[in-house]
Write an enzyme that holds these catalytic residues in place. Sequence first.
Site, mmCIF file in Angstrom:
data_model
loop_
_atom_site.group_PDB
_atom_site.id
_atom_site.type_symbol
_atom_site.label_atom_id
_atom_site.label_comp_id
_atom_site.label_asym_id
_atom_site.label_seq_id
_atom_site.Cartn_x
_atom_site.Cartn_y
_atom_site.Cartn_z
ATOM 1 N NE ARG A 1 -4.371 -0.851 -0.318
ATOM 2 C CZ ARG A 1 -4.231 -2.587 -0.446
ATOM 3 N NH1 ARG A 1 -3.568 -2.821 -1.577
ATOM 4 N NH2 ARG A 1 -5.830 -3.141 -0.590
ATOM 5 C CG HIS B 1 -3.780 -1.072 -6.616
ATOM 6 N ND1 HIS B 1 -4.450 -0.168 -5.721
ATOM 7 C CD2 HIS B 1 -3.181 -2.382 -6.511
ATOM 8 C CE1 HIS B 1 -4.554 -0.743 -5.091
ATOM 9 N NE2 HIS B 1 -4.382 -2.474 -5.680
HETATM 10 P P1 NAP Z 1 -1.564 -11.009 4.897
HETATM 11 O O1 NAP Z 1 -2.074 -12.540 5.263
HETATM 12 O O2 NAP Z 1 -3.021 -10.653 5.785
HETATM 13 O O3 NAP Z 1 -0.598 -10.792 5.733
HETATM 14 C C1 NAP Z 1 -0.017 -9.201 5.924
HETATM 15 C C2 NAP Z 1 1.295 -10.032 6.692
HETATM 16 O O4 NAP Z 1 1.754 -8.535 7.476
HETATM 17 C C3 NAP Z 1 1.523 -11.241 8.231
HETATM 18 O O5 NAP Z 1 2.566 -11.505 7.957
HETATM 19 C C4 NAP Z 1 1.713 -9.879 9.242
HETATM 20 O O6 NAP Z 1 2.168 -10.720 10.211
HETATM 21 C C5 NAP Z 1 2.268 -8.685 8.319
HETATM 22 N N1 NAP Z 1 2.060 -7.364 9.061
HETATM 23 C C6 NAP Z 1 1.172 -6.823 9.379
HETATM 24 N N2 NAP Z 1 1.089 -5.680 10.457
HETATM 25 C C7 NAP Z 1 2.151 -5.752 10.526
HETATM 26 C C8 NAP Z 1 3.650 -5.151 12.002
HETATM 27 N N3 NAP Z 1 2.848 -4.771 12.721
HETATM 28 N N4 NAP Z 1 4.154 -5.891 12.162
HETATM 29 C C9 NAP Z 1 5.220 -7.057 11.454
HETATM 30 N N5 NAP Z 1 4.583 -7.296 10.358
HETATM 31 C C10 NAP Z 1 3.070 -7.019 10.694
HETATM 32 O O7 NAP Z 1 -2.323 -9.837 3.934
HETATM 33 P P2 NAP Z 1 -1.935 -10.214 2.803
HETATM 34 O O8 NAP Z 1 -3.572 -11.321 1.977
HETATM 35 O O9 NAP Z 1 -0.673 -11.188 2.351
HETATM 36 O O10 NAP Z 1 -1.477 -9.178 1.710
HETATM 37 C C11 NAP Z 1 -1.218 -8.386 1.794
HETATM 38 C C12 NAP Z 1 -1.608 -7.052 1.422
HETATM 39 O O11 NAP Z 1 -1.393 -6.234 -0.072
HETATM 40 C C13 NAP Z 1 -2.817 -6.274 1.277
HETATM 41 O O12 NAP Z 1 -3.544 -5.826 2.909
HETATM 42 C C14 NAP Z 1 -2.691 -5.117 0.331
HETATM 43 O O13 NAP Z 1 -2.656 -4.341 0.721
HETATM 44 C C15 NAP Z 1 -1.563 -5.748 -0.190
HETATM 45 N N6 NAP Z 1 -2.970 -6.420 -1.723
HETATM 46 C C16 NAP Z 1 -1.748 -5.607 -2.537
HETATM 47 C C17 NAP Z 1 -1.982 -6.028 -4.059
HETATM 48 C C18 NAP Z 1 -1.498 -4.906 -5.462
HETATM 49 O O14 NAP Z 1 -2.320 -5.519 -6.454
HETATM 50 N N7 NAP Z 1 -0.867 -4.213 -5.033
HETATM 51 C C19 NAP Z 1 -3.076 -6.763 -3.944
HETATM 52 C C20 NAP Z 1 -3.386 -7.443 -3.105
HETATM 53 C C21 NAP Z 1 -2.892 -7.328 -1.816
HETATM 54 P P3 NAP Z 1 1.500 -12.275 11.154
HETATM 55 O O15 NAP Z 1 2.051 -12.808 10.107
HETATM 56 O O16 NAP Z 1 1.952 -11.849 12.335
HETATM 57 O O17 NAP Z 1 -0.580 -11.302 11.275
#
Ligand code: NAP
Length: 313
Positions: A229, A276
């Site tokens: 993001r 995006h």
């Molecule tokens: P997810 O499964 O919720 O994974 C988030 C990761 O970030 C987890 O490992 C979490 O730790 C870690 N995290 C969150 N807050 C943290 C903090 N304060 N300190 C350290 N680590 C932290 O999410 P995801 O499905 O992988 O997606 C990640 C992000 O990608 C989404 O939220 C979205 O913003 C972005 N995205 C972008 C696109 C695009 O087209 N550009 C598409 C899809 C998603 P824990 O495992 O310990 O909870």
Amino acid sequence: MIRKTPIRVLFSAGDAAWPEYIAALPPAFTAQGLLVDLSRKHAPKTVDYIIAAPNGPIQNFKPFTRCKAVLNLWAGVEDIATNKTLTQPLARMVDPGLTEGMVEWVIGHTMRHHLGIDDHINGQDGIWRNAFPPLAQHRPVTILGLGALGAACARMLTNLGFPVTGWSRSQKDIANVICLSGNDRLRDSLKDAQIVILLLPLTDATTNIMNIERLALLADGAFIINPGRGPLINDDALLNALDQNIAHATLDVFRTEPLPKKHFFWAHPKVTVTPHIASTTRAGTASLCIAENIRRGEDGLPFLHLVDRSEGY
Ligand code: NAP
């Protein structure tokens, strides 16, 4: 076994999404043994589940008094998790198709920087630039965020030979990945990284996480790739770092989207803007996940991928 009373599922996303989901959801419900009445127009009080895009027509969830869960169509939840009218359980999207797309995008942009592909594409000027890039095994990569997307990218990068360090809130165990966790290990995660990939959700804790001090920890000539993001990076700090140790930033996400035409990122020679498009939810695979979660709800099992509102993701 097909149930006798239809479950009422309301679809709340833009018009463009409807044709592919009206094709993909019904067979997914049937495969889970669910009899579903799927519509974009159910009366609020009759709805059992809402499938919602954060920018969809429903922004007030209060009238949906019997709704058992809101199933988000996107992985990112910052816009919907902060909606105060939404008190029902909220599940985020974990979709194998979305994950596959993100892995492809991340690997493509990582390899571009790793191999120095631009030097040859842009340098068709008669100069024989025959310097060899290092092997992947000599190019440390750090991924911030080891969730559904970050962990999948980490696995693929290690398969290609990159030494990968990953950082998350809770401790992970991923084969061949140095997994660090907690705020006190962020510095170690970033120190001397040559490529940094941001796959954190946007929360209070992660906003501006890449600030001037943290950007300075990366190796000289480092690359930063942000499909997470926009506000994960402080833009002014990045601008400054592009004159210091950062060789290039590839950015897919921004504080304002679409990125305004006059934004300095568009013209900066060390910034690549992509609109995006790193990945998207794929109706075929996402429908299977949605149907599984509804079936779990009907069977009294905990929903998968529930958002922790206190953490914001
Ligand atoms: P997810 O499964 O919720 O994974 C988030 C990761 O970030 C987890 O490992 C979490 O730790 C870690 N995290 C969150 N807050 C943290 C903090 N304060 N300190 C350290 N680590 C932290 O999410 P995801 O499905 O992988 O997606 C990640 C992000 O990608 C989404 O939220 C979205 O913003 C972005 N995205 C972008 C696109 C695009 O087209 N550009 C598409 C899809 C998603 P824990 O495992 O310990 O909870």
